[in-house]
Design an enzyme around this catalytic site. Structure first.
Site, short mmCIF file in Angstrom:
data_model
loop_
_atom_site.label_atom_id
_atom_site.label_comp_id
_atom_site.label_asym_id
_atom_site.label_seq_id
_atom_site.Cartn_x
_atom_site.Cartn_y
_atom_site.Cartn_z
N GLY A 5 37.53 -9.30 -58.19
CA GLY A 5 37.87 -10.65 -57.64
C GLY A 5 39.31 -10.38 -57.10
N CYS A 50 26.11 -15.10 -57.42
CA CYS A 50 25.95 -15.35 -56.09
C CYS A 50 25.94 -16.93 -55.84
CB CYS A 50 24.78 -14.76 -55.27
SG CYS A 50 24.49 -15.47 -53.67
N MET A 78 27.38 -5.81 -51.35
CA MET A 78 27.77 -6.91 -50.51
C MET A 78 26.71 -7.38 -49.64
SD MET A 78 31.88 -6.96 -50.67
CE MET A 78 32.16 -5.42 -50.25
C1 LIG Z 1 29.96 -10.50 -47.27
C2 LIG Z 1 29.71 -10.66 -48.52
C3 LIG Z 1 28.41 -10.37 -49.29
C4 LIG Z 1 28.45 -10.40 -50.87
N1 LIG Z 1 27.17 -10.23 -51.42
C5 LIG Z 1 27.32 -10.14 -52.95
C6 LIG Z 1 25.87 -9.63 -53.28
O1 LIG Z 1 25.20 -9.12 -52.82
N2 LIG Z 1 26.17 -9.43 -54.62
C7 LIG Z 1 27.18 -9.66 -55.29
O2 LIG Z 1 27.27 -9.28 -56.65
N3 LIG Z 1 28.31 -9.95 -54.83
C8 LIG Z 1 28.59 -10.22 -53.44
N4 LIG Z 1 29.68 -10.55 -52.89
C9 LIG Z 1 30.84 -10.80 -53.82
C10 LIG Z 1 31.79 -9.64 -54.14
O3 LIG Z 1 30.71 -8.60 -54.61
C11 LIG Z 1 32.75 -9.72 -54.83
O4 LIG Z 1 32.43 -10.29 -56.07
C12 LIG Z 1 33.55 -10.73 -54.23
O5 LIG Z 1 33.90 -10.49 -52.84
C13 LIG Z 1 35.09 -10.75 -54.86
O6 LIG Z 1 35.53 -9.37 -55.05
P1 LIG Z 1 36.78 -9.01 -53.95
O7 LIG Z 1 37.83 -9.88 -53.87
O8 LIG Z 1 37.08 -7.54 -54.33
O9 LIG Z 1 36.11 -8.86 -52.57
C14 LIG Z 1 29.67 -10.70 -51.49
C15 LIG Z 1 30.92 -10.72 -50.76
C16 LIG Z 1 31.10 -10.52 -49.43
C17 LIG Z 1 32.29 -11.01 -48.94
#
Ligand SMILES: Cc1cc2nc3c(=O)[nH]c(=O)nc-3n(C[C@H](O)[C@H](O)[C@H](O)COP(=O)(O)O)c2cc1C
Length: 317
Positions: A195, A83, A1
């Site tokens: 997600g 993204c 992230m």
């Molecule tokens: C601050 C932040 C930065 C993120 N940067 C990336 C990234 O660089 N690459 C990516 O594939 N997903 C990125 N994501 C998305 C997360 O990998 C993930 O797909 C998304 O937050 C949903 O999953 P979660 O509900 O478990 O957080 C980012 C999420 C956040 C909150």
């Protein structure tokens, strides 16, 4: 992230789980081909297994960036097809590539030829008005045809017009059943769901239907959950890693990095949520954030914060 799971965060998370695969932030091909590689790609051996996530859509550049990453020792090369930021859309990569499965497949073929480590895709289920079944299966099938075996699916669409990246992580509805169906209908592929997974109970439930679970925000905000991952999700023997053990294990890393001149704030940031839900959590955070930013602050700040939280409790195995 991006801006979160930097090398220090990953080194810290590794103190809590030896088995979970950790991912870098997305690094663009442009940065890798023209930037400071030590800064962009440097990592500590303790982070293994660690995947490098690339952003880009020019197959030759992706292949070169992947080769550089694999040469540096990354265990997997992952392509970001999820993204939604404007910056990324103008560069024609990230989630907008859900509309270009042939280009993604060409890119993955180029990466696959350039490296021996697994080349994987992280995608959404679709963007904007796409029919998610068509877009998800279309992208996966195109990539599988060139040899991609592993897909991490953020189980919601990205709406590319009108939503901020943050909103795009919460507002488009989650569709877990579609990801389950992908696994059921493509059983030879490794399907990892992502997600909105809040913790390990939910992760275990998903694992009845898919091969893996990626935790994003939950792991960052409440890293203590990772301490039970090896036992609960990988069936490893032995006790869970409690927060005190994680701090003990992280200490040598912090000292080594301080000796190289790395400032404390970047290293304590991923620890802030470590005592989430436990007595003293707020004091822990406050001491780290207030004392940790003082010029010259060293590992003693972590000891001070640790003394202020409740004493270690031995947890039942
Ligand atoms: C601050 C932040 C930065 C993120 N940067 C990336 C990234 O660089 N690459 C990516 O594939 N997903 C990125 N994501 C998305 C997360 O990998 C993930 O797909 C998304 O937050 C949903 O999953 P979660 O509900 O478990 O957080 C980012 C999420 C956040 C909150």
């Amino acid at each position: 992230m991006m801006d979160w799971t930097d090398r220090h965060c990953r080194a810290f998370h590794r103190t809590l789980t030896r088995r979970a695969l950790l991912y870098t932030e997305m690094v663009t091909t442009g940065a890798i081909l023209h930037g400071d590689l030590d800064h962009l790609l440097g990592f500590d051996a303790c982070e293994h297994p660690v995947a490098l996530q690339l952003g880009g859509s020019e197959p030759r550049d992706l292949a070169e960036a992947a080769r550089i990453g694999a040469d540096r020792g990354y265990d997997e090369i992952n392509l970001n097809v999820g993204c939604p930021s404007d910056r990324v859309q103008s560069g024609r990569f990230g989630a907008c590539l859900m509309r270009e499965p042939a280009l993604v497949a060409e890119s993955m073929a180029a990466i696959g030829e350039a490296v021996r480590v697994p080349a994987t895709v992280k995608c959404r289920i679709g963007v904007d008005d796409q029919d998610p079944e068509t877009s998800l299966f279309g992208l996966v099938d195109a990539c599988a045809a060139v040899g991609v075996r592993t897909f991490i699916v953020h189980a919601r669409k990205a709406w590319l017009k009108g939503l901020s990246p943050k909103e795009n992580r919460d507002l488009p509805p989650l569709d877990y059943p579609l990801v389950y169906r992908l696994k059921a209908e493509r059983p030879d592929l490794t399907v990892i769901i992502n997600g909105g997974v809040p913790g390990l109970d939910a992760a275990e439930a998903h694992l009845a239907r898919v091969d893996g679970v990626m935790l994003g925000r939950a792991a960052y905000h409440d890293p203590g959950v990772l301490g039970a991952v090896d036992r609960r999700l990988f069936g490893a023997a032995g006790p869970d890693v409690d927060p005190w053990t994680a701090v003990e294990r992280y200490r040598p890393y912090v000292l080594a990095q301080r000796a190289r001149g790395v400032g404390l704030p970047a290293m304590i940031r991923p620890m802030l949520g470590l005592f989430h839900g436990r007595p003293g959590a707020r004091t822990w955070r406050r001491i780290l954030t207030v004392e940790g930013v003082r010029p010259g602050a060293g590992a003693e700040v972590i000891e001070n914060a640790l003394r202020a939280v409740s004493p270690r409790v031995v947890e039942p195995v």
